[in-house]
Design an enzyme around this catalytic site. Structure first.
Site, PDB file in Angstrom:
ATOM      1  N   ASP A  21       0.830  -1.215   0.000  1.00 51.86           N
ATOM      2  CA  ASP A  21       0.000   0.000   0.000  1.00 51.86           C
ATOM      3  C   ASP A  21       0.865   1.266   0.000  1.00 51.86           C
ATOM      4  O   ASP A  21       2.004   1.253   0.486  1.00 51.86           O
ATOM      5  CB  ASP A  21      -0.912  -0.023   1.250  1.00 51.86           C
ATOM      6  CG  ASP A  21      -2.076   0.944   1.111  1.00 51.86           C
ATOM      7  OD1 ASP A  21      -2.350   1.414  -0.008  1.00 51.86           O
ATOM      8  OD2 ASP A  21      -2.710   1.237   2.155  1.00 51.86           O
ATOM      9  N   GLY A  22       0.294   2.338  -0.539  1.00 53.98           N
ATOM     10  CA  GLY A  22       0.947   3.645  -0.470  1.00 53.98           C
ATOM     11  C   GLY A  22       1.526   4.131  -1.790  1.00 53.98           C
ATOM     12  O   GLY A  22       2.217   5.156  -1.823  1.00 53.98           O
ATOM     13  N   ASN A  23       1.227   3.426  -2.886  1.00 54.98           N
ATOM     14  CA  ASN A  23       1.761   3.859  -4.186  1.00 54.98           C
ATOM     15  C   ASN A  23       1.260   5.255  -4.555  1.00 54.98           C
ATOM     16  O   ASN A  23       2.017   6.084  -5.084  1.00 54.98           O
ATOM     17  CB  ASN A  23       1.321   2.905  -5.303  1.00 54.98           C
ATOM     18  CG  ASN A  23       1.891   1.513  -5.140  1.00 54.98           C
ATOM     19  OD1 ASN A  23       2.788   1.301  -4.340  1.00 54.98           O
ATOM     20  ND2 ASN A  23       1.360   0.570  -5.892  1.00 54.98           N
ATOM     21  N   ARG A  25       0.183   7.724  -2.568  1.00 51.28           N
ATOM     22  CA  ARG A  25       0.789   8.782  -1.741  1.00 51.28           C
ATOM     23  C   ARG A  25       2.278   8.968  -2.058  1.00 51.28           C
ATOM     24  O   ARG A  25       2.799  10.076  -1.984  1.00 51.28           O
ATOM     25  CB  ARG A  25       0.579   8.470  -0.249  1.00 51.28           C
ATOM     26  CG  ARG A  25      -0.808   8.866   0.232  1.00 51.28           C
ATOM     27  CD  ARG A  25      -1.163   8.195   1.517  1.00 51.28           C
ATOM     28  NE  ARG A  25      -1.480   6.787   1.311  1.00 51.28           N
ATOM     29  CZ  ARG A  25      -1.513   5.889   2.274  1.00 51.28           C
ATOM     30  NH1 ARG A  25      -1.215   6.237   3.510  1.00 51.28           N
ATOM     31  NH2 ARG A  25      -1.841   4.646   2.002  1.00 51.28           N
ATOM     32  N   HIS A  38       2.206   3.467  -9.003  1.00 50.43           N
ATOM     33  CA  HIS A  38       1.962   2.032  -9.218  1.00 50.43           C
ATOM     34  C   HIS A  38       3.114   1.400  -9.999  1.00 50.43           C
ATOM     35  O   HIS A  38       3.524   0.278  -9.718  1.00 50.43           O
ATOM     36  CB  HIS A  38       0.633   1.814  -9.957  1.00 50.43           C
ATOM     37  CG  HIS A  38      -0.563   2.197  -9.132  1.00 50.43           C
ATOM     38  ND1 HIS A  38      -0.730   1.783  -7.837  1.00 50.43           N
ATOM     39  CD2 HIS A  38      -1.644   2.974  -9.416  1.00 50.43           C
ATOM     40  CE1 HIS A  38      -1.863   2.271  -7.363  1.00 50.43           C
ATOM     41  NE2 HIS A  38      -2.439   3.002  -8.302  1.00 50.43           N
ATOM     42  N   SER A  66      -7.531  -5.358  -5.118  1.00 53.76           N
ATOM     43  CA  SER A  66      -8.627  -5.927  -4.331  1.00 53.76           C
ATOM     44  C   SER A  66      -9.937  -5.851  -5.106  1.00 53.76           C
ATOM     45  O   SER A  66     -10.064  -5.075  -6.064  1.00 53.76           O
ATOM     46  CB  SER A  66      -8.767  -5.166  -3.010  1.00 53.76           C
ATOM     47  OG  SER A  66      -9.376  -3.913  -3.231  1.00 53.76           O
ATOM     48  N   TRP A  70     -11.904  -2.018  -7.897  1.00 54.11           N
ATOM     49  CA  TRP A  70     -12.662  -1.720  -9.129  1.00 54.11           C
ATOM     50  C   TRP A  70     -13.380  -0.381  -9.023  1.00 54.11           C
ATOM     51  O   TRP A  70     -13.733   0.220 -10.030  1.00 54.11           O
ATOM     52  CB  TRP A  70     -13.713  -2.813  -9.401  1.00 54.11           C
ATOM     53  CG  TRP A  70     -13.132  -4.129  -9.784  1.00 54.11           C
ATOM     54  CD1 TRP A  70     -13.059  -5.242  -9.000  1.00 54.11           C
ATOM     55  CD2 TRP A  70     -12.549  -4.496 -11.053  1.00 54.11           C
ATOM     56  NE1 TRP A  70     -12.453  -6.282  -9.698  1.00 54.11           N
ATOM     57  CE2 TRP A  70     -12.144  -5.843 -10.958  1.00 54.11           C
ATOM     58  CE3 TRP A  70     -12.327  -3.811 -12.255  1.00 54.11           C
ATOM     59  CZ2 TRP A  70     -11.530  -6.520 -12.009  1.00 54.11           C
ATOM     60  CZ3 TRP A  70     -11.717  -4.495 -13.311  1.00 54.11           C
ATOM     61  CH2 TRP A  70     -11.332  -5.825 -13.177  1.00 54.11           C
ATOM     62  N   LEU A 132      10.173 -21.048  -4.210  1.00 53.91           N
ATOM     63  CA  LEU A 132       9.262 -20.102  -3.543  1.00 53.91           C
ATOM     64  C   LEU A 132       7.922 -20.150  -4.251  1.00 53.91           C
ATOM     65  O   LEU A 132       7.859 -20.097  -5.483  1.00 53.91           O
ATOM     66  CB  LEU A 132       9.821 -18.672  -3.637  1.00 53.91           C
ATOM     67  CG  LEU A 132       8.918 -17.562  -3.094  1.00 53.91           C
ATOM     68  CD1 LEU A 132       8.984 -17.506  -1.568  1.00 53.91           C
ATOM     69  CD2 LEU A 132       9.301 -16.199  -3.657  1.00 53.91           C
ATOM     70  N   ARG A 191      -5.070  -1.397   8.981  1.00 62.18           N
ATOM     71  CA  ARG A 191      -6.262  -2.208   8.764  1.00 62.18           C
ATOM     72  C   ARG A 191      -5.957  -3.340   7.783  1.00 62.18           C
ATOM     73  O   ARG A 191      -4.936  -3.329   7.109  1.00 62.18           O
ATOM     74  CB  ARG A 191      -7.434  -1.350   8.262  1.00 62.18           C
ATOM     75  CG  ARG A 191      -7.128  -0.558   7.016  1.00 62.18           C
ATOM     76  CD  ARG A 191      -8.341   0.256   6.544  1.00 62.18           C
ATOM     77  NE  ARG A 191      -7.934   1.172   5.500  1.00 62.18           N
ATOM     78  CZ  ARG A 191      -7.588   2.454   5.700  1.00 62.18           C
ATOM     79  NH1 ARG A 191      -7.621   2.963   6.910  1.00 62.18           N
ATOM     80  NH2 ARG A 191      -7.198   3.221   4.683  1.00 62.18           N
ATOM     81  N   GLU A 204       0.880 -12.914  12.584  1.00 60.85           N
ATOM     82  CA  GLU A 204       1.487 -11.753  13.240  1.00 60.85           C
ATOM     83  C   GLU A 204       1.427 -10.600  12.239  1.00 60.85           C
ATOM     84  O   GLU A 204       1.737 -10.776  11.063  1.00 60.85           O
ATOM     85  CB  GLU A 204       2.951 -12.050  13.594  1.00 60.85           C
ATOM     86  CG  GLU A 204       3.134 -13.130  14.625  1.00 60.85           C
ATOM     87  CD  GLU A 204       2.563 -12.758  15.981  1.00 60.85           C
ATOM     88  OE1 GLU A 204       2.649 -11.570  16.363  1.00 60.85           O
ATOM     89  OE2 GLU A 204       2.013 -13.651  16.653  1.00 60.85           O
TER      90      GLU A 204
HETATM   91  C1  IPE Z   1      -5.498  -2.628  -0.089  1.00 61.37           C
HETATM   92  O1  IPE Z   1      -5.162  -1.287  -0.213  1.00 61.37           O
HETATM   93  C2  IPE Z   1      -5.433  -3.305  -1.433  1.00 61.37           C
HETATM   94  C3  IPE Z   1      -4.102  -3.449  -2.018  1.00 61.37           C
HETATM   95  C4  IPE Z   1      -2.982  -3.049  -1.509  1.00 61.37           C
HETATM   96  C5  IPE Z   1      -4.077  -4.116  -3.281  1.00 61.37           C
HETATM   97  P1  IPE Z   1      -6.272  -0.149  -0.417  1.00 61.37           P
HETATM   98  O2  IPE Z   1      -5.527   1.115  -0.528  1.00 61.37           O
HETATM   99  O3  IPE Z   1      -7.170  -0.517  -1.526  1.00 61.37           O
HETATM  100  O4  IPE Z   1      -7.093  -0.252   0.941  1.00 61.37           O
HETATM  101  P2  IPE Z   1      -7.862   0.878   1.752  1.00 61.37           P
HETATM  102  O5  IPE Z   1      -8.791   1.553   0.803  1.00 61.37           O
HETATM  103  O6  IPE Z   1      -6.831   1.818   2.275  1.00 61.37           O
HETATM  104  O7  IPE Z   1      -8.546   0.145   2.853  1.00 61.37           O
HETATM  105  C1  IPE Z   2      -1.660   0.286  -3.281  1.00 63.59           C
HETATM  106  O1  IPE Z   2      -1.427   1.651  -3.338  1.00 63.59           O
HETATM  107  C2  IPE Z   2      -1.913  -0.325  -4.633  1.00 63.59           C
HETATM  108  C3  IPE Z   2      -3.313  -0.683  -4.878  1.00 63.59           C
HETATM  109  C4  IPE Z   2      -4.279  -0.633  -4.006  1.00 63.59           C
HETATM  110  C5  IPE Z   2      -3.648  -1.131  -6.211  1.00 63.59           C
HETATM  111  P1  IPE Z   2      -2.611   2.715  -3.298  1.00 63.59           P
HETATM  112  O2  IPE Z   2      -3.009   3.026  -4.692  1.00 63.59           O
HETATM  113  O3  IPE Z   2      -3.715   2.248  -2.439  1.00 63.59           O
HETATM  114  O4  IPE Z   2      -1.888   3.949  -2.654  1.00 63.59           O
HETATM  115  P2  IPE Z   2      -2.501   4.982  -1.619  1.00 63.59           P
HETATM  116  O5  IPE Z   2      -3.034   4.190  -0.469  1.00 63.59           O
HETATM  117  O6  IPE Z   2      -3.594   5.711  -2.347  1.00 63.59           O
HETATM  118  O7  IPE Z   2      -1.357   5.853  -1.249  1.00 63.59           O
HETATM  119 MG    MG Z   3      -4.100   2.474  -0.472  1.00 65.84          MG
END
Ligand code: IPE
Ligand code: IPE
Ligand code: MG
Length: 241
Positions: A21-23, A25, A38, A66, A70, A132, A191, A204
């Site tokens: 997560d966080g791509n 931001r 991404h 996820s 979509w 793996l 979360r 964990e």
């Molecule tokens: C969870 O991240 C899904 C993936 C990393 C693929 P999201 O960015 O979609 O989740 P929320 O919206 O913060 O809960």
């Molecule tokens: C996770 O990064 C990748 C996917 C959910 C596909 P995000 O796109 O959720 O990045 P943030 O959470 O908005 O920073």
């Molecule tokens: Mg995210």
């Protein structure tokens, strides 16, 4: 410091799962479009996978898209599909050479036929690899997975008394993989976001504020070191030494 850490005997999790997560931001903080984040979030994949092989992790599950994703703008969803395709084209030969077995968890039905074909071919090509197991969670949702399992059990005529933990496991997308020992989430969110909700019952958790594109080998080692210090009790009490 790094030396001291290396000297510690580490308990290596058999199965590591990562919510990448966080791509978005990461990109925003550089005034780049979200899709650039991404893309950047695929550059470190090779290093993280290599680190898992080196450390002796046997199963790695990556949450890439996820069922709820979509709902993002059409352009972002399209871009994410393209990126998955590019990653397969760019990385599969090397992964295969390194003994990585690719599996997919989630539903491939909503994915365009040419991409679905590529994923299935990559799975077929790597099916005998043993170093793996890499589960890619793409169009994956934990609730969706449970609904899918219940539907299939009913269709197969499974009777109520035959429904056990083991049987449910066999109907999940992750059939054949052990439960995750360690679930890592990057970007500071605390979360689960519908990830491995059944399988993660006793995992964990490790949270880091680092955005996914900045997560590399050292961060993975740090997470495993912390895991190593945890005392997993599974609802029981510590055995006397
Ligand atoms: C969870 O991240 C899904 C993936 C990393 C693929 P999201 O960015 O979609 O989740 P929320 O919206 O913060 O809960
Ligand atoms: C996770 O990064 C990748 C996917 C959910 C596909 P995000 O796109 O959720 O990045 P943030 O959470 O908005 O920073
Ligand atoms: Mg995210």
């Amino acid at each position: 410091m790094a030396k001291d850490r290396e000297a510690l005997p580490m308990k290596i999790p058999q199965h590591v799962a990562i919510i990448m997560d966080g791509n978005g931001r990461w990109a925003l903080s550089r005034s780049l479009p979200r899709l650039a984040g991404h893309r950047a979030g695929t550059e470190n994949l090779r290093r993280v996978i290599e680190a898992c092989v080196e450390l002796g992790v046997q199963y790695l599950t990556l949450y890439a898209f996820s069922t709820e994703n979509w709902g993002r703008p059409v352009e972002e969803v399209r871009g994410l599909m393209r990126i998955l395709e590019d990653v397969i084209d760019r990385e599969m030969a090397e992964l295969h050479k390194n003994g990585v077995q690719l599996r997919h968890i989630g539903e491939l039905d909503r994915i365009k036929p040419s991409l679905k074909k590529k994923v299935l071919e990559a799975i077929e090509m790597t099916k005998d690899n043993t170093r793996l197991v890499l589960n890619v969670a793409f169009n994956y949702g934990g609730r969706d997975e449970i609904v899918f399992a219940i539907r299939n059990m009913i269709e197969d005529g499974v009777s109520a008394e035959d429904v056990t933990f083991d049987l449910v496991n066999r109907y999940l997308f992750t059939a054949g993989s052990p439960d995750p020992d360690l679930i890592i989430r990057t970007s500071g969110e605390l979360r689960g976001s519908n990830f491995l909700i059944w399988q993660g019952a006793y995992a964990e958790w490790y949270f880091t504020p680092i955005f996914w594109p900045d997560f590399g080998k050292d961060e993975l080692k740090t997470a495993i070191e912390e895991y190593s210090q945890r005392n997993r009790r599974f609802g029981q009490v510590n055995k006397k030494k």
